[in-house]
Design an enzyme around this catalytic site. Structure first.
Site, PDB file in Angstrom:
ATOM      1  N   HIS A  77       1.203  -1.535  -0.413  1.00  0.00           N
ATOM      2  CA  HIS A  77      -0.128  -0.567  -0.001  1.00  0.00           C
ATOM      3  C   HIS A  77       0.720   1.237  -0.033  1.00  0.00           C
ATOM      4  O   HIS A  77       1.950   1.479   0.137  1.00  0.00           O
ATOM      5  CB  HIS A  77      -1.150   0.156   0.941  1.00  0.00           C
ATOM      6  CG  HIS A  77      -1.566  -1.364   1.118  1.00  0.00           C
ATOM      7  ND1 HIS A  77      -2.966  -1.040   2.292  1.00  0.00           N
ATOM      8  CD2 HIS A  77      -2.767  -1.676  -0.065  1.00  0.00           C
ATOM      9  CE1 HIS A  77      -4.117  -2.641   1.735  1.00  0.00           C
ATOM     10  NE2 HIS A  77      -3.515  -2.783   0.162  1.00  0.00           N
ATOM     11  N   THR A  78       0.058   2.731  -0.276  1.00  0.00           N
ATOM     12  CA  THR A  78       0.618   3.566   0.283  1.00  0.00           C
ATOM     13  C   THR A  78       1.910   4.145   0.939  1.00  0.00           C
ATOM     14  O   THR A  78       2.341   3.258   1.747  1.00  0.00           O
ATOM     15  CB  THR A  78      -0.109   4.958  -0.019  1.00  0.00           C
ATOM     16  OG1 THR A  78      -1.468   4.610  -0.854  1.00  0.00           O
ATOM     17  CG2 THR A  78       0.165   5.941  -0.162  1.00  0.00           C
ATOM     18  N   GLN A  79       3.030   3.746   0.396  1.00  0.00           N
ATOM     19  CA  GLN A  79       3.947   3.733   1.412  1.00  0.00           C
ATOM     20  C   GLN A  79       4.835   5.167   0.689  1.00  0.00           C
ATOM     21  O   GLN A  79       5.303   6.191   2.203  1.00  0.00           O
ATOM     22  CB  GLN A  79       5.301   3.088   0.736  1.00  0.00           C
ATOM     23  CG  GLN A  79       4.705   2.098   1.655  1.00  0.00           C
ATOM     24  CD  GLN A  79       6.313   0.932   1.946  1.00  0.00           C
ATOM     25  OE1 GLN A  79       7.332   0.867   1.513  1.00  0.00           O
ATOM     26  NE2 GLN A  79       5.867  -0.147   2.935  1.00  0.00           N
ATOM     27  N   ASP A  97      -3.148   1.957   4.938  1.00  0.00           N
ATOM     28  CA  ASP A  97      -3.096   2.373   3.370  1.00  0.00           C
ATOM     29  C   ASP A  97      -3.313   4.034   3.376  1.00  0.00           C
ATOM     30  O   ASP A  97      -4.763   4.303   3.190  1.00  0.00           O
ATOM     31  CB  ASP A  97      -3.477   1.927   2.582  1.00  0.00           C
ATOM     32  CG  ASP A  97      -3.930   2.151   0.941  1.00  0.00           C
ATOM     33  OD1 ASP A  97      -4.742   1.485   0.515  1.00  0.00           O
ATOM     34  OD2 ASP A  97      -3.043   2.871   0.578  1.00  0.00           O
ATOM     35  N   TRP A 106      -2.795  10.349   1.270  1.00  0.00           N
ATOM     36  CA  TRP A 106      -1.236  10.906   2.332  1.00  0.00           C
ATOM     37  C   TRP A 106      -1.191  12.525   2.404  1.00  0.00           C
ATOM     38  O   TRP A 106      -1.193  13.212   0.678  1.00  0.00           O
ATOM     39  CB  TRP A 106      -0.032  10.057   1.526  1.00  0.00           C
ATOM     40  CG  TRP A 106       1.456  11.022   2.448  1.00  0.00           C
ATOM     41  CD1 TRP A 106       1.690  12.278   2.641  1.00  0.00           C
ATOM     42  CD2 TRP A 106       1.844   9.861   2.037  1.00  0.00           C
ATOM     43  NE1 TRP A 106       2.792  11.656   3.372  1.00  0.00           N
ATOM     44  CE2 TRP A 106       3.534  10.217   3.218  1.00  0.00           C
ATOM     45  CE3 TRP A 106       2.182   8.263   2.844  1.00  0.00           C
ATOM     46  CZ2 TRP A 106       4.383   9.843   3.697  1.00  0.00           C
ATOM     47  CZ3 TRP A 106       2.456   7.449   3.102  1.00  0.00           C
ATOM     48  CH2 TRP A 106       4.293   8.229   3.378  1.00  0.00           C
TER      49      TRP A 106
END
Lengths: 288, 297
Positions: B61-63, B165, B168
């Site tokens: 998932h979004t990192q 997740d 951001w």
């Protein structure tokens, strides 16, 4: 209403374009005891007549709090009403969790009405046998709605549902123009008088009626048992004084104070005319 | 890189189909899935943990964010709220997209601005559009207030954080509470109904008279603490905002001199066209650093 060949299924139309099962469900609402609702510019008042099945049982509750800003009164199958009450409470609490704000009343009523409609269009379901009077206050002001088993819902200035509700509606039709600017106490009195009109025998006691109030800066509160006694006393006092109820309605604002004054004047006039009976009738007014 | 599975029909063969996008209606279900705050139609997948991600350790998932916006600033003033930010979408250190609108109108009472990953901001806009469309369809004169948008976004951000997740973004929600029935807008003092709040990417949130995201929290916040007051005039508020924007532009490498200023008052929402502030780079030590430096050759 009589039996015919088109009333077995809710999914069968009659040649006249009627759904008999839905209409029979609306009859179930008329079997329940009366519930009355009325709206002013700032508050909504609901009043219900509680029935007891027999001397041993308690009186059946008909008013339920949905949220701090909303409450319902039911007429008809109590079990169906309980299910809808749980649904409404769930929706309100979810809305509060996500938005940190009270749920708009009209939108919840529309969801409830959609739920009713689903049951009129599935062959394996039956319509709900309960009508709701939903009273609530949200950002767009105080509102009173009536839902019925057909899935229709309407907003009202004042409404009564249940057994012998026509008598209550007649009373409300006569006085509804004074509701917008009436005080809360006057509204409660109107509600109780409308309720009293539907009694076939006996009279209103603190055990068989309940009132709820919700409005601007006034979270939902139920008034029953001992709390409703003062309002019943005021009602009784006006009746004893004779023509006070009619005089109260002509009063500009806040019926009961003016009613007391005019009822007192009328009673005083009776006493002056002479007779102990008139003097005794005047006594309750004087002690008020 | 292995080809990512798509959502084509399973009939094309094994390993081709991805997560179901269409939910089949059955005879038992009352109707197709309805959008609601708890499960919006767009991005419904984002509210559910993708089973492929659990199964396959190579998928993550979004990192990291990719295209980002920098600081957003917001202050309350006498007539309402002001929110300002630049229009840069940076791709790492590259100033790649120079006309990005990072302030958006939600409805006549609320605006939202974001720093951080811009694609996640676009997703949030889509979620809010679903809510405002619901309000429009209800057609009952009730629309979302800033407090409600703020609470909703707190829940969204926190839920995503729980699924590891996150979206951001650092979001700023600003606006004026719509008036209650029976009370005209003049009855209620503006300070009682203006709202300014910040929601972070893990669901942290607060509301205050001045809010900032990113670098502005360090650079602009001290200026706001000194000079902002809830009853300041519009001229003073705009001057303070420009002062703070200048500081952020001088000191933040990922910013540019092209700003938008948005205002919410009882009359409604207005978002300005982008404009530049006059800035000064002709300091002696800047233009001829070696001449003035100590010990230079």
């Amino acid at each position: 209403m009589f039996r015919n060949q088109y009333d077995t299924d809710v999914t069968t139309w009659s040649p006249q374009g009627r759904l008999f099962q839905v209409e029979y469900a609306m009859e179930a609402v008329k079997q329940g005891s009366c519930a009355v609702g009325l709206v002013s510019n700032t508050h909504v008042v609901l009043a219900t007549l509680k029935r007891a099945q027999n001397d041993l049982s308690s009186y059946q509750r008909k008013m339920f709090k949905i949220d701090d800003h909303m409450g319902i009164a039911i007429a008809g199958l109590t079990a169906d009403g309980r299910v809808l009450c749980k649904y409404m409470r769930n929706e309100c609490i979810n809305h509060r969790f996500v938005y940190e704000a009270p749920m708009p009343v009209g939108r919840l009523v529309r969801q409830v009405a959609d739920k009713h409609q689903v049951c009129t269009q599935r062959s394996w379901k039956r319509p709900f046998g309960v009508g709701l009077l939903v009273g609530g206050y949200d950002r767009s002001g105080p509102h009173l709605y009536n839902t019925c088993p057909s899935g229709n819902y309407y907003e009202y200035k004042a409404m009564a549902i249940g057994a012998r509700s026509q008598a209550a509606k007649t009373y409300l039709e006569k006085h509804y123009e004074s509701f917008p600017t009436a005080s809360v106490e006057a509204m409660v009195q109107h509600g109780l008088r409308a309720l009293a009109a539907t009694l076939s025998e006996g009279e209103l006691t603190k055990a068989n009626c309940a009132v709820s109030i919700v409005g601007r800066n006034a979270p939902y509160v139920v008034i029953e048992d001992d709390d409703v006694e003062p309002y019943l006393q005021m009602l009784k006092a006006e009746e004893d004084a004779g023509d006070a109820p009619m005089a109260a309605d002509e009063a500009a604002a806040g019926g009961e104070a003016a009613a007391a004054a005019e009822g007192g004047a009328a009673a005083g006039g009776d006493a002056a005319a002479g007779g102990d009976a008139a003097g005794e009738a005047a006594a309750p007014m004087e002690t008020e | 890189m292995l080809p990512r599975p798509t959502s084509h029909s399973k009939a094309l063969g094994p390993g081709v189909a991805g997560p179901e996008l269409a939910v089949a209606t059955s005879a038992v279900q009352a109707g197709p899935p309805k959008a609601s705050a708890q499960q919006p139609l767009s991005g419904a997948d984002s509210f559910m943990v993708d089973p492929h991600c659990i199964a396959d350790p190579a998928r993550q998932h979004t990192q990291y964010p990719y295209v980002t916006g920098t600081s957003v600033l917001g202050i309350k003033y006498k007539d309402g709220v002001l929110v300002a930010c630049d229009t840069l979408g940076a791709y790492g250190s590259t100033k790649r997209y120079k006309s990005v609108e990072r302030i958006k109108k939600v409805n006549d009472h609320v605006i939202i601005a974001a720093s951080g990953e811009l694609s996640d901001f676009q997703h949030i806009i889509k979620l809010l559009d679903e809510l405002t469309t619901d309000d429009f369809r209800a057609d009952d004169g009730i629309s979302l207030g800033p407090q409600e948008v703020y609470a909703y976004l707190c829940r969204v951000m926190y839920n995503r954080r729980n699924k590891m997740d996150p979206l951001w973004n650092s979001l700023i929600v600003a606006g004026i509470e719509p008036p209650h029935a029976g009370a005209s807008a003049e009855d209620v003092s503006t300070s009682d109904v203006t709202f300014l709040g910040m929601v972070g990417m893990i669901g942290t949130h607060y509301s205050d008279s001045h809010v900032t995201t990113g670098f502005a929290s360090h650079l602009a916040r001290p200026l706001f603490r000194e000079a902002q007051a809830d009853d300041m005039s519009e001229e003073a508020a705009v001057a303070l905002m420009h002062e703070a924007l200048r500081v952020c532009y001088y000191r933040d490498k990922q910013s540019m001199n092209k700003f938008q200023l948005a205002k919410v008052t009882k009359e409604g929402v207005s978002i300005s066209e982008p404009y530049a502030l006059d800035v000064q780079w002709d300091f002696k030590m800047f233009s001829q650093p070696t001449k003035w430096a100590v010990g230079a050759w």
